[in-house]
Design an enzyme around this catalytic site. Structure first.
Site, PDB file in Angstrom:
ATOM      1  N   HIS A 190      43.158  -6.919  57.941  1.00  0.00           N
ATOM      2  CA  HIS A 190      42.381  -7.737  58.873  1.00  0.00           C
ATOM      3  C   HIS A 190      42.924  -9.143  58.962  1.00  0.00           C
ATOM      4  CE1 HIS A 190      38.958  -4.683  58.634  1.00  0.00           C
ATOM      5  NE2 HIS A 190      39.628  -4.559  59.739  1.00  0.00           N
ATOM      6  N   ARG A 333      40.438   8.461  80.687  1.00  0.00           N
ATOM      7  CA  ARG A 333      40.821   9.745  80.088  1.00  0.00           C
ATOM      8  C   ARG A 333      39.614  10.332  79.376  1.00  0.00           C
ATOM      9  NH1 ARG A 333      45.292  10.172  75.553  1.00  0.00           N
ATOM     10  NH2 ARG A 333      43.806   9.042  74.271  1.00  0.00           N
ATOM     11  N   GLU A 432      51.406  16.477  78.257  1.00  0.00           N
ATOM     12  CA  GLU A 432      51.822  16.060  76.915  1.00  0.00           C
ATOM     13  C   GLU A 432      52.095  17.241  76.000  1.00  0.00           C
ATOM     14  OE1 GLU A 432      48.887  13.341  75.333  1.00  0.00           O
ATOM     15  OE2 GLU A 432      47.222  14.512  76.081  1.00  0.00           O
ATOM     16  N   ASP A 456      52.673  12.383  72.557  1.00  0.00           N
ATOM     17  CA  ASP A 456      52.452  13.762  72.132  1.00  0.00           C
ATOM     18  C   ASP A 456      53.556  14.684  72.622  1.00  0.00           C
ATOM     19  OD1 ASP A 456      50.152  13.834  70.508  1.00  0.00           O
ATOM     20  OD2 ASP A 456      48.914  13.367  72.252  1.00  0.00           O
ATOM     21  N   CYS A 503      52.240   7.257  80.288  1.00  0.00           N
ATOM     22  CA  CYS A 503      51.349   6.317  79.607  1.00  0.00           C
ATOM     23  C   CYS A 503      51.571   6.280  78.097  1.00  0.00           C
ATOM     24  CB  CYS A 503      49.889   6.592  79.947  1.00  0.00           C
ATOM     25  SG  CYS A 503      49.347   8.213  79.407  1.00  0.00           S
TER      26      CYS A 503
HETATM   27  C1  PEP Z   1      50.330  10.140  74.547  1.00  0.00           C
HETATM   28  O1  PEP Z   1      50.215  11.161  73.867  1.00  0.00           O
HETATM   29  O2  PEP Z   1      51.437   9.708  74.941  1.00  0.00           O
HETATM   30  C2  PEP Z   1      49.156   9.363  74.933  1.00  0.00           C
HETATM   31  C3  PEP Z   1      49.259   8.363  75.775  1.00  0.00           C
HETATM   32  O3  PEP Z   1      47.967   9.683  74.357  1.00  0.00           O
HETATM   33  P1  PEP Z   1      47.576   9.292  72.836  1.00  0.00           P
HETATM   34  O4  PEP Z   1      48.636   8.365  72.324  1.00  0.00           O
HETATM   35  O5  PEP Z   1      46.231   8.687  72.900  1.00  0.00           O
HETATM   36  O6  PEP Z   1      47.605  10.640  72.185  1.00  0.00           O
HETATM   37 MG    MG Z   2      48.266  12.071  73.692  1.00  0.00          MG
END
Ligand code: PEP
Ligand code: MG
Length: 581
Positions: A190, A333, A432, A456, A503
Site C-alpha cells: 500500500h 464486460r 480470448e 488470456d 483490450c
Molecule cells: C484479456 O484476457 O486480455 C482481458 C482483457 O481480460 P482479463 O485480463 O480481465 O482476463
Molecule cells: Mg480475459
C-alpha cells in the site's frame, strides 16, 4: 549505488533524511490483581484512540486523494476490530497478569510473523499494515509522542527508512519530501500504491540503505530504474539532468495531444479507449485523452465484499459511468469471475486448473439469476449513455446463443415492466480462447463487435499460465500463432462488417500497437496511464509501414525476430518515447 524495486516513477536529488525506526522499550510487568481491570481499560482506550487517529488519517486521505486510497486504511481498521487478536491480549492481561503493551506486542508480533511467512505477495504486504498498526497502538499505550513527526520537516529531502507505513506515507508533503527509499517493500504494498497516487518517486527493497546512509548525505533517487546513487558525480547529475529534460519534453508532447484523435500520419483513425475497474477510474479516462471505455471489468464490483451487489446497486454504478463518459462509448464486460479473481463470499470450490475451469461466461450461464441481475442493470443503464456490452471467455457458438437468449429474456421482462432500455444496445464477444478465434467467422454473425482479450488468448494458445513466472518465457505476444489468430479474427470481423479491437495489455504497449494496427485492428483499449504514449505513436505511424510489419510477422516463424522488428518500427516512428530510461 543501491539497487531496489522501482515503485513510483520520477527522479529526484537532494539531502537525505534518515528516519530511525521508532523503538518501543517494552518490558514485562506483573499486574496486581486489583489493577487488572484498569489495565484492560488502558488497553481498550489505546485501541479507541488508535481507531480515532486512523479514521482521521483516512478522512484526510479520502479528501486529498480519493476514496480508493482511503480504502487502504479499512485494512487497519479491520485489524483493530479483530476479535481473536483483541481477546487473546485480554486473556493474557486477565489470566497471566501481563501488562497491556507486553501482551499486545507479543500477540501482534505473532500475527506479523505469520503474515510475513505466507506464500502470497498480497498477504505478505499486509504484514506491514499490521506493523503500522502495532506501532500506533504501542505509541498510545506508552504515550510516545509522534516518534518521527514528518510535520517538522521544513526543508526538501529524500526520506530514507527501514519501512514507511501507509499511514505516514499518506501524509507526506510533496513540497518537502522529494522522494523516498526504504529497506523493505514490494510493488503491491500500500505504501507503493500511495506513492504512485501522490506522484512521489520511490524505490523500495533496498535492503540496508537506512542503516548505511546518514542524515545530510546527498543522493539521487531514480524511480524509473529503482536505484539510489549516493554522492552522484557531476557526470551522473548531468546525465540525469538530460534525462529529466527529455522526460519533461515528452510529457509536454503527450499533454498536447490529449484532445487530439488517434490517427496515423496517413489518416487511418483508430479508436483509442481505456480499461477501467470501477467508477472512480472515469476521471483518469478523460484526463488521459481516451475516447471512452473499451473494457469495464465489472468483477471488481463483486470482490472484496460480503454479499453480491444487487441489480439496483450495479445499475447505479453503470449509469454513473455511462453518464460521465457520454457521448463516448462504454463497453461493459459481463462478470469474469474465476481464474485469478474470486469473490470470497461465493465460496466456490477450489479447482485444479482455475483458468480452465468454471469462470466468466461459463459461471454466469450456470447462475442465471446472478447473470440476470447484471444483464438487467446493464440494459437499464443503456439509456444513460453509449453503453455496449460484451461477454468474456466465449469458447463456442452455443455459449454465445445462450447468453444472447438470456439478454432477450431480460429485454422482454423490462418491456413488460415498462422500464426503459436501449433496444439497439450493441453486444460483442471477447475473443480470448483459440477456439473462438478459429470460428470467428461463425461468431461474427451473432455479435456487433469483437474485442480480443490477448492476456488470456496468449496463455491459452501457448498453454502458459499468465500468473506463473516459471513459464513467463513462453508467454510471447509475438508468437506467430498469436499473430495468426489475431489476423483470423480481424479478417472474419471485417468480412461480416463488424469491428475488432484488442483490450489486453499488448494494446497499451507502444512497441506492439503498430503491429496490431497493421493487422487491421480498429480499436485499442489500454490502462489510462499508457493511453497517451499509444496515441503518440499512432499519430507518428504510417499505415503502410504498420502493414509491412504485419506482413513480415505473418510470414516469420520467430517470435524474437518479430519483436525486434516491432521495436525497430516503434523506435523509428517515435524515438522520444524510448529515451526516458
Ligand atoms: C484479456 O484476457 O486480455 C482481458 C482483457 O481480460 P482479463 O485480463 O480481465 O482476463
Ligand atoms: Mg480475459
Amino acid at each position: 549505488m543501491y539497487r531496489g524495486i522501482a515503485v513510483s516513477a520520477g527522479v529526484c536529488r537532494g539531502k537525505v533524511l534518515v528516519m530511525h525506526r521508532a523503538r518501543h522499550f517494552i518490558s514485562q510487568r506483573e499486574i496486581a490483581d486489583q489493577d487488572v481491570a484498569s489495565e484492560v481499560k488502558r488497553f481498550e482506550q489505546s485501541l479507541a484512540q488508535t481507531r480515532k487517529q486512523i479514521s482521521e488519517v483516512q478522512r484526510k486521505v479520502i479528501q486529498n486523494m480519493g476514496a480508493k486510497e482511503g480504502d487502504i486504511f479499512d485494512a487497519h481498521l479491520l485489524m483493530l476490530e479483530d476479535r481473536v487478536l483483541v481477546d487473546e491480549v485480554m486473556k493474557l492481561i486477565r489470566e497471566q497478569k501481563m501488562n497491556a503493551e507486553y501482551a499486545f506486542h507479543a500477540v501482534s508480533e505473532r500475527y506479523i510473523d505469520a503474515l510475513a511467512g505466507v506464500d502470497d505477495e498480497y498477504l505478505r504486504e499486509r504484514a506491514s499494515d499490521m506493523h503500522d498498526l502495532t506501532a500506533r497502538v504501542l505509541d498510545n499505550l506508552l504515550e510516545v509522542k509522534d516518534a518521527f513527526d514528518l510535520r517538522h520537516i521544513t526543508e526538501p529531502c529524500i526520506l530514507v527508512g527501514h519501512d514507511l507505513s501507509p499511514s505516514v506515507t499518506a501524509q507526506l508533503n510533496k513540497k518537502f519530501v522529494l522522494g523516498f527509499a526504504t529497506d523493505i517493500g514490494g510493488q503491491t504494498s500500500h505504501t507503493a500504491i500511495l506513492a504512485r497516487s501522490l506522484d512521489i518517486p520511490a524505490v523500495v527493497g533496498l535492503q540496508a540503505i537506512s542503516e548505511e546512509l546518514e542524515t545530510g548525505d546527498y543522493a539521487l533517487l531514480d524511480g524509473y530504474n529503482g536505484t539510489v546513487i549516493v554522492n552522484p558525480t557531476d557526470q551522473t547529475l548531468f546525465e540525469y539532468g538530460q534525462l529529466l529534460k527529455r522526460k519533461a519534453s515528452l510529457d509536454e508532447k503527450l499533454r498536447e495531444i490529449t484532445t487530439q484523435p488517434a490517427v496515423t500520419l496517413d489518416g487511418k483513425v483508430i479508436t483509442l479507449s481505456a480499461n477501467i475497474e470501477d467508477q472512480n477510474d472515469v476521471e483518469a479516462v478523460l484526463s488521459h485523452g481516451a475516447e471512452g471505455v473499451g473494457l469495464f471489468r465489472t468483477e471488481f464490483l463483486f470482490i472484496n465484499r460480503e454479499s453480491l451487489p444487487t441489480e439496483e446497486e450495479q445499475y447505479k454504478v453503470y449509469r454513473e459511468v455511462a453518464a460521465a463518459l457520454r457521448p463516448h462509448p462504454v463497453i461493459i464486460r459481463t462478470l469474469d469471475l474465476g481464474g485469478d479473481k474470486f469473490a470470497s463470499h461465493l465460496q466456490l470450490a477450489k479447482e485444479m486448473n482455475p483458468f480452465l475451469g468454471w469462470r466468466a461466461i461459463r459461471f454466469c450461464l450456470a447462475q442465471p439469476e446472478l447473470f440476470r441481475s447484471q444483464l438487467r442493470a446493464i440494459l437499464r443503464a443503456s439509456v444513460e449513455g453509449r453503453v455496449k456490452m460484451m461477454y468474456p471467455m466465449i469458447s463456442g457458438l452455443d455459449e454465445l446463443r445462450q447468453a444472447n437468449a438470456l439478454v432477450e429474456k431480460c429485454k422482454a421482462e423490462l418491456r413488460a415492466e415498462k422500464i426503459p432500455f436501449n433496444e439497439e444496445m450493441k453486444i460483442g464477444a471477447m475473443i480470448e480462447i483459440p477456439s473462438a478465434a478459429l470460428i470467428a467467422d461463425t461468431l461474427a454473425r451473432y455479435v456487433k463487435f469483437f474485442s480480443i482479450g490477448s492476456n488470456d488468448l496468449i496463455q491459452y494458445t501457448l498453454a502458459a499460465d499468465r500468473t506463473n513466472e516459471k513459464v513467463s518465457h513462453l508467454y510471447e505476444p509475438t508468437h506467430p500463432a498469436i499473430i495468426r489468430l489475431i489476423k483470423t479474427t480481424v479478417d472474419a470481423a471485417h468480412r461480416h462488417g463488424i469491428w475488432a479491437g484488442v483490450c489486453g495489455e499488448i494494446a497499451g504497449d507502444p512497441v506492439l500497437a503498430p503491429l496490431l494496427i497493421g493487422l487491421g485492428i480498429d480499436e485499442l483499449s489500454a490502462a489510462p496511464p499508457v493511453v497517451p504514449e499509444v496515441k503518440y505513436i499512432i499519430r507518428r505511424l504510417k499505415l503502410n509501414e504498420a502493414r509491412a510489419l504485419a506482413e513480415f510477422a505473418l510470414n516469420s516463424d520467430s517470435p524474437s525476430e518479430i519483436y525486434a522488428r516491432c521495436q525497430e518500427l516503434a523506435r523509428a516512428s517515435a524515438p522520444s518515447l524510448f529515451e526516458k530510461a
